[in-house]
Scaffold this active site. Sequence first.
Site, mmCIF file in Angstrom:
data_model
loop_
_atom_site.group_PDB
_atom_site.id
_atom_site.type_symbol
_atom_site.label_atom_id
_atom_site.label_comp_id
_atom_site.label_asym_id
_atom_site.label_seq_id
_atom_site.Cartn_x
_atom_site.Cartn_y
_atom_site.Cartn_z
ATOM 1 N N HIS A 144 14.878 11.813 8.685
ATOM 2 C CA HIS A 144 14.355 12.451 7.467
ATOM 3 C C HIS A 144 15.121 11.999 6.226
ATOM 4 O O HIS A 144 15.182 12.723 5.245
ATOM 5 C CB HIS A 144 14.450 13.986 7.566
ATOM 6 C CG HIS A 144 13.475 14.607 8.522
ATOM 7 N ND1 HIS A 144 13.559 14.429 9.877
ATOM 8 C CD2 HIS A 144 12.395 15.403 8.319
ATOM 9 C CE1 HIS A 144 12.579 15.102 10.477
ATOM 10 N NE2 HIS A 144 11.850 15.694 9.554
ATOM 11 N N GLU A 155 -0.849 12.162 10.007
ATOM 12 C CA GLU A 155 -0.616 11.261 8.868
ATOM 13 C C GLU A 155 -1.574 10.075 8.845
ATOM 14 O O GLU A 155 -2.091 9.708 7.793
ATOM 15 C CB GLU A 155 0.832 10.765 8.857
ATOM 16 C CG GLU A 155 1.848 11.820 8.407
ATOM 17 C CD GLU A 155 2.339 12.682 9.545
ATOM 18 O OE1 GLU A 155 1.846 12.512 10.684
ATOM 19 O OE2 GLU A 155 3.226 13.537 9.322
#
Lengths: 354, 330
Positions: free
Chosen positions: A158, A89
């Site tokens: 998440h 990322e």
Amino acid sequence: MTIQTSHNPLGPGFDVPGSEMRYREAFNKTLGEELRRDPDVFVMGEDVAGGAGREHLGIIDSWGGAFAATKGLIQEFGKERIRDTPISEAGFVGAAIGAALTGSRPVVDLMYFDFITVAWDQLLSNAAKNRYMFGGQGKIPITLFARSGVAAGYSAQHSQNFYSIVAHIPGLKCVAPSDAYTCRGLLAAAIRDDDPVIICNHKKLINMSSFVPDESFTIELGKGRYLRRGSDVTLVGMSYTSEVCRLAAETLAEHGIDAEVIDMLSLSPVDEDIVLESVAKTNRIVIVDEDTPRCNMATDIAALVADRAFDSLDAPIKRVTGPHTPVPYSKPLEDAFIPSPADVVATTRALLGV
Amino acid sequence: MEITPEKLRWIYSTMYRIRRFEEVLLEQTALGKSMGVAHTSDGEEAGPTGVCAHLTDKDWIGSTHRGHGHCIAKGVDTSGMMAEIFGKYTGLCKGKGGSMHIADFTKGMLGANGIVGAGIPLAVGAALTAKLKGDGTVGVSFFGDGATGEGTIHESMNLASIWKLPVIFVCENNHYAESTPVEYAVSVPDIADRAAAYSMPGVVVDGMDVFAVYDAAGEAVARARAGDGPSFLELKTYRYHGHYHADDPHTYRLPEEEELWKARDPLPNFERRVAEQYLMDDVEMERIRNAIDEEIQAAVKFAEESPLPPLEELYSDVYVNYSNSVLGLR
């Protein structure tokens, strides 16, 4: 066309050609249109096509992005513009910023909003600051999208809604669509905008349907909209909590309470005017935010009202939020975490003494 | 690798310009003229010069907190740089960036970066744009030995390798990350060895010898322009001063070590080599030095006489098309 949302209560019945469509279909359709419209736009992220490098085995577009956000795009635009990345990322968000500074318009799939922390330094130190610290040289037209929100047992890592972390940073913009229609207008606006924009796609909204115009349009960044007009109390929602407020308002109506519902849509810049306009009329406000309670968007909006509309208030400002805990897994715990329409109804009735 | 007479003059001018800029900046900082910290790069001039000798204004470089040499080698104006460091409105970034954030997009200088390692992915992104547009340009990332401990370098090298991007990773190993010696902080004797892990050439280069840097960088840039992917150069070099203007390096390194490196100073090294081969003579080199001495003094004068930024500049350039309505709550 640009639609001025704060002056146009919209929804089914909006008088243009269109159809009912799921949120994720509206997202995919709009992204395809933007890729077609501007050759500088490209998409990258983990599994945006999937099965990368296996074309010789006849494998292409095996995933099409989490929740099929980018499904089918690689067939039309190819693997250079629908670019699968490794799980890096910081690396690929940083590369997207570098690409944006040099003339590209990257759209980056961060997959889950929680993963923004892995790329955070690139967003905080480069995307948010390069333009300012270089005295206005360069622009960073990057769009990041991520699945947000508490749903379906995604649990602690998440499910988070990092709205306030992003909104805190000068130089970043953040939008939180609340249905397929606003997803379509805000995504097009974000991609065409010359600043870094983060789009939060709530998991509970992704498979919900609403009316979507056929023709491409943008919703102005920094503007909220009224989902319902009323006179007794203002309910403020964002992302999925706008839907929660809408449902709560229906129940409140059965109790004789006429609630006005504001859907914030943009969290940075934030539409201060719509909140102040509404509370000047209703004199009461309940802000509903799925995030944890400390230093969240609800707190920021509450501070705005306390500072600028104190004299309008007939009752304390109320916030309905998640608790100061990580997001739990087990369904009863998860349900207890999420601000529900019943929670909003109870808080509002207590506030009005009805 | 063949070097034209014009290029030789450019190389000497550039190295000397960096040297004088840093020396004069330290003097001016001691006088209180800089408004912040100054990380100088004197001693390391051969690196940015030998690399940027192969670049045009269309190629992009990413830089670090120790970025004055990268700016100068990329052709950035020294008056605009000095004014920026003095916090003046005529600075390249209107006085809003300072020494650690000098950028000049018109010269392909993508900005110095104050977060160690954070600038590396930006050069990869510039190379991604180059690949998507097919314009034949390259991205160069300068970073120090300290940055090789950051995750961004590893992610960037991997991305550049799998996507075969036109990137040159230039590690300026000056042997110290602040006060921490490289042999303590890095697990391999030569950082260039790590290039093998990302399937790209990794070359150890004498960073005090501009001809060695020129040759190695020439191969790496040619490889990138040909579409053959990234390369990694490790330039073994040395910063003559401390980490920043007020840092005394003798708290962590010995004077004897400094003398060994200064005996290999890139400027006399260059002067001796070109004189031996009758490529430039002393008169010409002195003329170049005198002109640059005047240029840097003029830069100081320009910076001193320039106006401070107006207070409205506090609020501008945060966004492109949104004027920030939150001006600070009072």
